[in-house]
Design a protein around this motif. Sequence first.
Motif, mmCIF file in Angstrom:
data_model
loop_
_atom_site.group_PDB
_atom_site.id
_atom_site.type_symbol
_atom_site.label_atom_id
_atom_site.label_comp_id
_atom_site.label_asym_id
_atom_site.label_seq_id
_atom_site.Cartn_x
_atom_site.Cartn_y
_atom_site.Cartn_z
ATOM 1 N N LEU A 246 0.898 -0.856 -0.092
ATOM 2 C CA LEU A 246 0.140 -0.386 0.314
ATOM 3 C C LEU A 246 0.791 1.345 0.053
ATOM 4 N N LEU A 247 0.300 1.855 -0.979
ATOM 5 C CA LEU A 247 1.678 3.284 -1.921
ATOM 6 C C LEU A 247 0.775 4.403 -1.851
ATOM 7 N N THR A 248 1.351 5.389 -1.443
ATOM 8 C CA THR A 248 0.657 6.772 -2.299
ATOM 9 C C THR A 248 0.237 6.653 -4.249
ATOM 10 N N ALA A 249 -0.388 7.864 -4.387
ATOM 11 C CA ALA A 249 -0.427 7.259 -5.832
ATOM 12 C C ALA A 249 1.252 7.473 -6.270
ATOM 13 N N GLU A 250 2.019 8.429 -6.146
ATOM 14 C CA GLU A 250 3.473 8.865 -6.469
ATOM 15 C C GLU A 250 4.287 7.751 -6.140
ATOM 16 N N GLU A 251 4.166 7.100 -5.179
ATOM 17 C CA GLU A 251 5.244 5.904 -4.591
ATOM 18 C C GLU A 251 4.896 4.970 -5.114
ATOM 19 N N ALA A 252 3.790 4.918 -5.677
ATOM 20 C CA ALA A 252 3.273 2.947 -6.406
ATOM 21 C C ALA A 252 3.862 3.448 -8.039
ATOM 22 N N GLU A 253 4.049 4.767 -8.585
ATOM 23 C CA GLU A 253 4.280 4.774 -9.620
ATOM 24 C C GLU A 253 6.429 4.820 -9.298
ATOM 25 N N GLN A 254 6.624 5.219 -8.347
ATOM 26 C CA GLN A 254 8.062 4.686 -9.093
ATOM 27 C C GLN A 254 8.067 3.847 -8.254
ATOM 28 N N HIS A 255 7.725 2.524 -7.921
ATOM 29 C CA HIS A 255 7.647 1.499 -7.462
ATOM 30 C C HIS A 255 7.391 0.463 -8.122
ATOM 31 N N ASP A 256 6.374 0.881 -9.079
ATOM 32 C CA ASP A 256 6.319 -0.705 -10.585
ATOM 33 C C ASP A 256 7.584 0.009 -11.497
ATOM 34 N N ARG A 257 8.581 1.301 -11.256
ATOM 35 C CA ARG A 257 9.650 1.016 -11.966
ATOM 36 C C ARG A 257 10.864 0.364 -11.201
ATOM 37 N N THR A 258 10.518 0.232 -9.799
ATOM 38 C CA THR A 258 11.554 -0.684 -9.681
ATOM 39 C C THR A 258 11.681 -1.690 -9.584
ATOM 40 N N SER A 259 12.789 -2.857 -10.228
ATOM 41 C CA SER A 259 12.317 -3.978 -9.451
ATOM 42 C C SER A 259 12.905 -4.374 -8.320
ATOM 43 N N LEU A 260 12.164 -5.467 -7.936
ATOM 44 C CA LEU A 260 12.753 -5.685 -6.135
ATOM 45 C C LEU A 260 14.517 -5.419 -5.721
ATOM 46 N N ALA A 261 14.884 -6.527 -6.981
ATOM 47 C CA ALA A 261 16.241 -6.780 -6.529
ATOM 48 C C ALA A 261 17.071 -5.123 -6.685
ATOM 49 N N GLN A 262 15.811 -4.255 -7.345
ATOM 50 C CA GLN A 262 16.980 -3.100 -7.229
ATOM 51 C C GLN A 262 16.710 -2.509 -5.411
ATOM 52 N N LEU A 263 15.590 -2.349 -5.327
ATOM 53 C CA LEU A 263 15.396 -1.811 -4.276
ATOM 54 C C LEU A 263 15.804 -2.379 -2.869
#
Length: 287
Positions: A246-263
């Motif tokens: 669960l994230l804010t709209a901006e956080e979710a967009e950024q998360h969708d562009r980032t792989s779990l390995a990178q995160l």
Amino acid sequence: MCTADNIEQLLVGQPDFVLDAIDNIHTKVALLAACKQRDISVLCVAGAGAKADPTRLRFVDVSESSVDPLARAVRHKLRHEYGIQGGIPVLLSTEKPRCQLVSMVDMEHGNPLDYQIVPNFRVRTIPVLGTAPAIFGMAAASYILCQLAGSPYVGEPVIKLTAQQYDRALARLQQREEEVFANSETLPVDRDDILLLLREVYRGFSARAERQVVPGGDKGLMRSTAHLHFTRWDASKLPTVDNLVLLTAEEAEQHDRTSLAQLQLEDPLFVQKVEGLLDQVRAQLLY
């Protein structure tokens, strides 16, 4: 007895845990602030007076403590006198007080000091059901023992969300699946899953947010979730109940562009936090 004058002496030696069950508001707040400033674990116990229902007890952050009169006063004084906005757990009852302070009319005859329990204590008192302090005490002891044992539990949240909030979160997830992941299949989660995640797991907060209610924001039993969106935790897996963050709209967009390995490389503490929350879901629902 703990007073504002001997708090320093009481906290010598950095105790493992402090239990605050003080009724005097000034001493109570001074002790809580001293523990917070020294990074000493502390649990604040709110009022048991005029309460009777043991099923209404909740553990909340002090920033959420507007449903109890004593805890509400503690929150106000901590913020205004010490600049502390949250980060202190509070045990309180969401039950509305069943009666009020002893009337001043009842105290007109005789010496008002006769109503003091101990010297320097408030004169007016509130009736207490005999079992209530014991129930509060057992709940507090359970919380502290589990904390010290390294096996803390997360109690039921104090907030109440609406059907509209759950339905909106579910609809947004379906829309995100179609637009971001090109997935038009039926979601593998339903409203019951969203209820669990939104209220009990994430508690109406973004996974990146401090679990504190900001001054002037939501208080008590309600919380706005209009700014929040569910998205896949691991984009390579389906949006199952144990793969949603669960994230804010901006956080979710950024998360969708980032792989779990990178995160994992960029923000390992955040990954550890969310994985811990999703492990709770798996333990509760799956295996």
